[in-house]
Enzyme design. Structure first.
Site, PDB file in Angstrom:
ATOM      1  N   HIS A  40       0.876  -1.197   0.000  1.00  0.00           N
ATOM      2  CA  HIS A  40       0.000   0.000   0.000  1.00  0.00           C
ATOM      3  C   HIS A  40       0.903   1.235   0.000  1.00  0.00           C
ATOM      4  CE1 HIS A  40      -3.756   2.248   1.514  1.00  0.00           C
ATOM      5  NE2 HIS A  40      -2.824   3.167   1.303  1.00  0.00           N
ATOM      6  N   HIS A  51       1.505   5.405  -1.646  1.00  0.00           N
ATOM      7  CA  HIS A  51       1.103   6.590  -2.425  1.00  0.00           C
ATOM      8  C   HIS A  51       2.346   7.207  -3.058  1.00  0.00           C
ATOM      9  CE1 HIS A  51      -2.960   6.682  -0.668  1.00  0.00           C
ATOM     10  NE2 HIS A  51      -2.338   6.167   0.381  1.00  0.00           N
ATOM     11  N   LYS A 105      -9.273  -0.582  -5.807  1.00  0.00           N
ATOM     12  CA  LYS A 105      -9.304   0.060  -4.496  1.00  0.00           C
ATOM     13  C   LYS A 105     -10.656   0.687  -4.209  1.00  0.00           C
ATOM     14  CE  LYS A 105      -7.963   2.019  -0.712  1.00  0.00           C
ATOM     15  NZ  LYS A 105      -6.740   2.510  -0.129  1.00  0.00           N
ATOM     16  N   HIS A 131     -10.313   0.667   1.939  1.00  0.00           N
ATOM     17  CA  HIS A 131     -10.103   1.638   3.021  1.00  0.00           C
ATOM     18  C   HIS A 131     -11.315   1.472   3.935  1.00  0.00           C
ATOM     19  CE1 HIS A 131      -8.614   5.557   4.728  1.00  0.00           C
ATOM     20  NE2 HIS A 131      -9.784   5.399   5.309  1.00  0.00           N
ATOM     21  N   HIS A 187      -4.444  -1.076   5.951  1.00  0.00           N
ATOM     22  CA  HIS A 187      -3.989  -0.281   7.090  1.00  0.00           C
ATOM     23  C   HIS A 187      -4.915  -0.392   8.292  1.00  0.00           C
ATOM     24  CE1 HIS A 187      -6.759   2.445   5.152  1.00  0.00           C
ATOM     25  NE2 HIS A 187      -5.897   2.936   4.299  1.00  0.00           N
ATOM     26  N   LEU A 238      -4.916   8.797   8.178  1.00  0.00           N
ATOM     27  CA  LEU A 238      -6.199   8.090   8.245  1.00  0.00           C
ATOM     28  C   LEU A 238      -6.000   6.661   7.763  1.00  0.00           C
ATOM     29  CD1 LEU A 238      -8.522  10.931   6.964  1.00  0.00           C
ATOM     30  CD2 LEU A 238      -8.432   9.992   9.281  1.00  0.00           C
ATOM     31  N   ASP A 278       1.514   2.510   3.578  1.00  0.00           N
ATOM     32  CA  ASP A 278       0.658   3.693   3.439  1.00  0.00           C
ATOM     33  C   ASP A 278       1.512   4.959   3.488  1.00  0.00           C
ATOM     34  OD1 ASP A 278      -1.588   5.177   3.001  1.00  0.00           O
ATOM     35  OD2 ASP A 278      -2.358   5.010   5.043  1.00  0.00           O
TER      36      ASP A 278
HETATM   37  C1  NCD Z   1      -3.594   8.907   2.305  1.00  0.00           C
HETATM   38  C2  NCD Z   1      -3.164   9.985   1.305  1.00  0.00           C
HETATM   39  O1  NCD Z   1      -2.578  10.983   1.724  1.00  0.00           O
HETATM   40  O2  NCD Z   1      -3.400   9.815   0.108  1.00  0.00           O
HETATM   41  N1  NCD Z   1      -3.578   9.482   3.615  1.00  0.00           N
HETATM   42  C3  NCD Z   1      -3.502   8.814   4.782  1.00  0.00           C
HETATM   43  O3  NCD Z   1      -3.640   9.441   5.842  1.00  0.00           O
HETATM   44  N2  NCD Z   1      -3.296   7.520   4.830  1.00  0.00           N
HETATM   45  C4  NCD Z   1      -4.903   8.340   1.937  1.00  0.00           C
HETATM   46  C5  NCD Z   1      -5.242   7.041   2.633  1.00  0.00           C
HETATM   47  O4  NCD Z   1      -4.641   6.010   2.367  1.00  0.00           O
HETATM   48  O5  NCD Z   1      -6.155   7.033   3.464  1.00  0.00           O
HETATM   49 ZN    ZN Z   2      -3.196   5.055   1.815  1.00  0.00          ZN
END
Ligand code: NCD
Ligand code: ZN
Length: 346
Positions: free
Chosen positions: A14, A16, A100, A137, A175, A220, A248
């Protein structure tokens, strides 16, 4: 004598990466240590169609450091209007590894998410049929539900009913942050697994507030009470095949974090492996680090494990990792575990 451990190269289930300048700055941080990562589709606008995923995959590949063997595993962002045929074709082509599901409004860039699971049942039925995994999520979004309860309520009101309706759908509860999440996954004998982040193994909700508000710990799902963190630690270090690493790692620039309305997301790509070695050693479970970071994820996704390895060495002096990553979009603060790290990736 220095201590050394060598494990199969880990994957991040996971992640970003964002786009443009941010993508170019943060991708090397992950590609340095990880073989593959599940790439989150919550761009602005999101990666919704196979065409979007093809284009995003090309941008990720173009941003990779030379000679890097890192493989991005693409996902599609499920919306109320996702076309089941498009998902089927993208999965059959090997373009996507998963889809997702963001409940609309649950987190960063989730405005186009699913407003009611009923709207996506035809797509989910098709995914169950073709064996395409669903990453979830798992938080409800109703304003009447306390932010610390959103995961537990999601399990009872959305996830459990979904699994009864579609037992063949392969689900990753992403997560997880609660003992409820751990217990729920442990109660399932098939088609349910969970990722756990590095930071949720280390911080509880006190870290966010005690001694002043700490925007770089805001993410989150939000960190919960200590007994939840301890349940996550037990799950991660147990070696149980249903739990694996999804960092994450979610970069936001410092001005976007340190703001009157700061963004959710912790950026941990840089020091995740050092943090994990510390955590697993602390729990006397260094021998389970490989399962959590390198073996359980591919096994659940039905993929081969990576062929090469990663070695960590414990030094007598703390590891010198950057406190922030410079990007053309602004600086991104690296996760501070709150203690010195001695395990260094070599
Ligand atoms: C993630 C993001 O910034 O894209 N933020 C987070 O707090 N984890 C989005 C997500 O995975 O919830
Ligand atoms: Zn995330």
């Amino acid at each position: 004598m220095s201590q050394t451990i060598t494990i199969t190269r880990p994957d991040d289930w996971h992640l970003h990466l964002r786009d443009d300048d941010m993508l170019r700055a943060v991708l090397p941080e992950t590609a340095r240590h990880f073989g593959r990562a599940i790439i989150m589709p919550n761009l602005v606008p999101p990666v919704v169609t196979a065409n979007d995923a093809t284009a995003y995959r090309s941008r990720v590949m173009a941003a990779l450091p030379e000679r890097s063997q890192f493989q991005p595993l693409m996902t599609l962002y499920l919306t109320d209007h996702t076309d089941a045929a498009d998902v089927t074709a993208a999965h059959a082509d090997g373009l996507i590894t998963a889809v997702k599901l963001y409940p609309a409004g649950a987190t960063t860039n989730s405005a186009s998410g699913v407003t009611d699971i009923k709207h996506v049942m035809p797509v989910l039925e098709k995914m169950a049929e073709i064996g395409c995994p669903l990453c979830i999520h798992g938080e409800v979004t109703g304003a009447d539900i306390d932010i610390f309860d959103r995961e537990a309520v999601f399990i009872d009101t959305v996830l459990d009913p979904l699994r009864h309706t579609l037992p063949e759908l392969k689900i990753i509860s992403e997560h997880i942050t609660t003992k409820n999440g751990v217990d729920y996954v442990m109660s399932a004998d098939r088609n349910l697994a969970a990722t756990i982040t590095t930071h949720h193994l280390i911080i509880n909700r006190n870290h966010l507030f005690v001694g002043g508000i700490k925007p770089h710990y805001f993410c989150l799902p939000i960190a919960k009470r200590e007994h939840h963190r301890l349940a996550l630690r037990r799950a991660a270090t147990s070696g149980d095949a249903r739990f694996f690493l999804g960092t994450d790692s979610a970069p936001h620039t410092d001005p976007n974090k340190e703001s009157a309305c700061g963004c959710a997301g912790v950026f941990s790509a840089t020091n995740t492996m050092s943090c994990l070695a510390h955590v697993f050693e602390e729990d006397d479970a260094l021998d389970q680090l490989e399962r959590f970071a390198s073996l359980n994820g591919p096994a659940y996704y039905g993929l081969a494990t990576n062929h090469d390895t990663l070695t960590l060495v414990k030094s007598s002096t703390p590891v010198d990792y950057p406190v922030s990553i410079e990007t053309n979009a602004g600086n991104v603060t690296v996760f501070n575990p709150g203690f010195p790290l001695y395990w260094r990736v070599v």
